[in-house]
Write an enzyme that holds these catalytic residues in place. Structure first.
Site, PDB file in Angstrom:
ATOM      1  CG  ASP A 139      42.989  43.969  38.615  1.00  0.00           C
ATOM      2  OD1 ASP A 139      42.620  44.303  39.566  1.00  0.00           O
ATOM      3  OD2 ASP A 139      43.855  43.671  38.352  1.00  0.00           O
ATOM      4  CG  PHE A 196      42.468  45.649  45.454  1.00  0.00           C
ATOM      5  CD1 PHE A 196      42.866  44.810  44.789  1.00  0.00           C
ATOM      6  CD2 PHE A 196      41.210  46.037  46.142  1.00  0.00           C
ATOM      7  CE1 PHE A 196      42.127  44.950  43.626  1.00  0.00           C
ATOM      8  CE2 PHE A 196      40.808  46.525  45.394  1.00  0.00           C
ATOM      9  CZ  PHE A 196      40.367  46.101  44.110  1.00  0.00           C
ATOM     10  CG  ASN A 197      45.202  40.749  43.300  1.00  0.00           C
ATOM     11  OD1 ASN A 197      44.693  41.802  42.836  1.00  0.00           O
ATOM     12  ND2 ASN A 197      46.236  40.732  42.533  1.00  0.00           N
TER      13      ASN A 197
HETATM   14  O1  RIB Z   1      48.062  44.215  46.191  1.00  0.00           O
HETATM   15  C1  RIB Z   1      48.275  44.671  44.129  1.00  0.00           C
HETATM   16  C2  RIB Z   1      47.221  43.843  43.538  1.00  0.00           C
HETATM   17  O2  RIB Z   1      46.083  44.403  43.373  1.00  0.00           O
HETATM   18  C3  RIB Z   1      47.957  44.146  42.452  1.00  0.00           C
HETATM   19  O3  RIB Z   1      47.264  43.021  41.829  1.00  0.00           O
HETATM   20  C4  RIB Z   1      47.016  45.760  42.024  1.00  0.00           C
HETATM   21  O4  RIB Z   1      47.294  45.618  40.768  1.00  0.00           O
HETATM   22  C5  RIB Z   1      45.914  44.730  42.572  1.00  0.00           C
HETATM   23  O5  RIB Z   1      45.151  44.315  41.775  1.00  0.00           O
HETATM   24 CA    CA Z   2      46.613  43.660  39.312  1.00  0.00          CA
END
Ligand code: RIB
Ligand code: CA
Length: 322
Positions: A13, A168-169
Site C-alpha cells: 500500500d 496499523f496494517n
Molecule cells: O505500521 C506500519 C505499517 O503501516 C507499514 O506497512 C506502513 O507502510 C503502513 O502501511
Molecule cells: Ca505499508
C-alpha cells in the site's frame, strides 16, 4: 553454483516504506520480483496503485506487472494513514504520472496466475493491510502448495503504533488478518496444512529507522537515490515531529531484507490471535510470547534485528539502482 533468484510477489500500500521495499526487491539480485499487487491502506487504492507504478518506473522496471486489489477492508470502512504519507501516499518527491496503467484484472487474478505459472513455489510478501492475502487464503486453496511462505509487515508483540493496542496494517483490516493468521503455520515446522507465516512486527521495525544523514547520503545518487532522499525528507520529518524519534522506521523494507539475509531478524514460533471484537483493542495481535495459552504456534514472530546490518544492506542495495 549460485542459487537462482527467489520468486517473490509483493502486495503493498505505497506508502513511503512500501516504496523502499519495492526498490529493495528490485535491487537485490537474489530476488525475482514477479509482480506487485496493491491494497487500500496508507491511502486509497487508486493512489497506492499509482504509487506502485511510479516506483517501478523510477527503478526502470515497467515490465513488472501491477494489479489493484481490494479498495476497502472486508468488514469495515477504510481508515487511511494519509496524515503520515500525504493524500497522494508519497508526499515529498515531485508527483510524476506513471508510464502505464495497472492491469485490467483484480489482484487475486494476477496472484493466481503468478502462483500457477511460476517454476517453483512463490514467496508472498504483504506490507499493507491483509485484505488481499485473506482472498488468497479463501479463494486459492488449490494453490497454497505453490506458496513457499508469506512474510508480512504487521502486528506487534507489545504496543501498537496506530492505537495503543494495535499496529496499523492489522488494525485497518482485523478480519482479514484473522483469516490469514488462522491459516498460518510456523516456517520449517511440520508441513501440515496451512501457509508458512512470518510476522515482522514493530519490535523489529522500530529499530529499522533511517534519518536525515541517510537522506543526505542518497541525495544526488542518481534518479533512484534522489527519489529515496525526497521520500526520507518527508518521512523522517514526520516521525521526528510526531514522535520525537531520531528517524523514520522503514517498516516494510525489513520484510525484503529478511528474505535477502535470514540472519538479520531474530524470530520465535508463537501463537498469534487477532482481536476482532474489542473496540478498545481492535486489531491487536495477541502474541503468546510465553506459551501460556497452550495454543499451537502459527507464525514465526520477529523479536529483534541487527540494525547496523540492515542499514548497511539497505543502503548498499539501493545504491546499485540507476
Ligand atoms: O505500521 C506500519 C505499517 O503501516 C507499514 O506497512 C506502513 O507502510 C503502513 O502501511
Ligand atoms: Ca505499508
Amino acid at each position: 553454483m549460485t542459487d537462482s533468484p527467489r520468486p517473490v510477489l509483493l502486495d503493498c500500500d505505497p506508502g513511503h516504506d512500501d516504496a523502499i521495499a519495492i526498490m529493495l526487491a528490485v535491487a537485490d539480485p537474489g530476488i525475482d520480483l514477479l509482480a506487485v499487487t496493491t491494497v487500500a491502506g496508507n491511502v486509497t487504492l487508486p493512489n497506492t496503485t499509482r504509487n506502485a507504478l511510479r516506483v517501478l518506473d523510477m527503478v526502470d522496471r515497467p515490465d513488472i506487472p501491477v494489479a489493484a486489489g481490494r479498495d476497502r477492508p472486508r468488514a469495515r470502512d477504510l481508515s487511511t494513514a494519509a496524515v503520515m504519507h500525504g493524500e497522494s501516499g508519497l508526499a515529498g518527491p515531485l508527483p510524476i504520472e506513471p508510464s502505464r496503467a495497472a492491469l485490467g484484472v483484480p489482484a487475486i487474478e494476477l496472484i493466481e496466475q503468478v502462483l500457477r505459472d511460476a517454476d517453483e513455489p512463490v514467496t508472498l510478501v504483504a506490507t499493507g493491510p491483509l485484505t488481499n492475502m485473506a482472498d488468497v487464503v479463501e479463494r486459492l486453496p488449490h494453490l497454497h502448495d505453490r506458496i513457499r511462505e508469506l512474510v508480512i509487515m504487521g502486528g506487534a508483540v507489545d504496543l501498537g503504533n496506530w492505537t495503543p493496542a494495535a499496529e496499523f496494517n492489522i488494525w485497518v483490516d482485523p478480519e482479514a488478518a484473522d483469516i490469514v493468521f488462522s491459516a498460518g503455520t510456523v516456517p520449517g515446522g511440520d508441513t501440515g496444512a496451512g501457509i508458512e507465516l512470518t510476522m515482522i512486527g514493530l519490535e523489529v521495525t522500530h529499530q529499522a529507522w533511517l534519518d536525515d544523514a541517510h537522506a543526505a547520503a542518497f541525495r544526488g545518487q542518481g534518479k533512484a537515490g534522489q527519489f529515496v532522499a525526497e521520500l526520507l525528507d518527508h518521512f523522517v520529518g514526520f516521525h521526528q515531529d510526531r514522535f520525537g524519534w531520531p528517524g523514520a522506521p522503514i517498516h516494510d523494507a525489513v520484510t525484503i531484507a529478511h528474505l535477502i539475509d535470514p540472519r538479520l531478524v531474530q524470530t520465535m514460533p508463537m501463537n498469534v490471535q487477532i482481536e476482532t471484537q474489542s473496540a478498545l483493542c481492535m486489531g491487536r495481535t495477541v502474541a503468546d510470547r510465553w506459551s501460556v495459552t497452550g495454543r499451537s504456534p502459527n507464525a514465526a514472530v520477529g523479536l529483534g534485528i541487527d540494525r547496523d546490518r540492515f542499514v548497511t544492506l539497505l543502503l548498499q542495495r539501493l545504491g546499485t539502482l540507476p
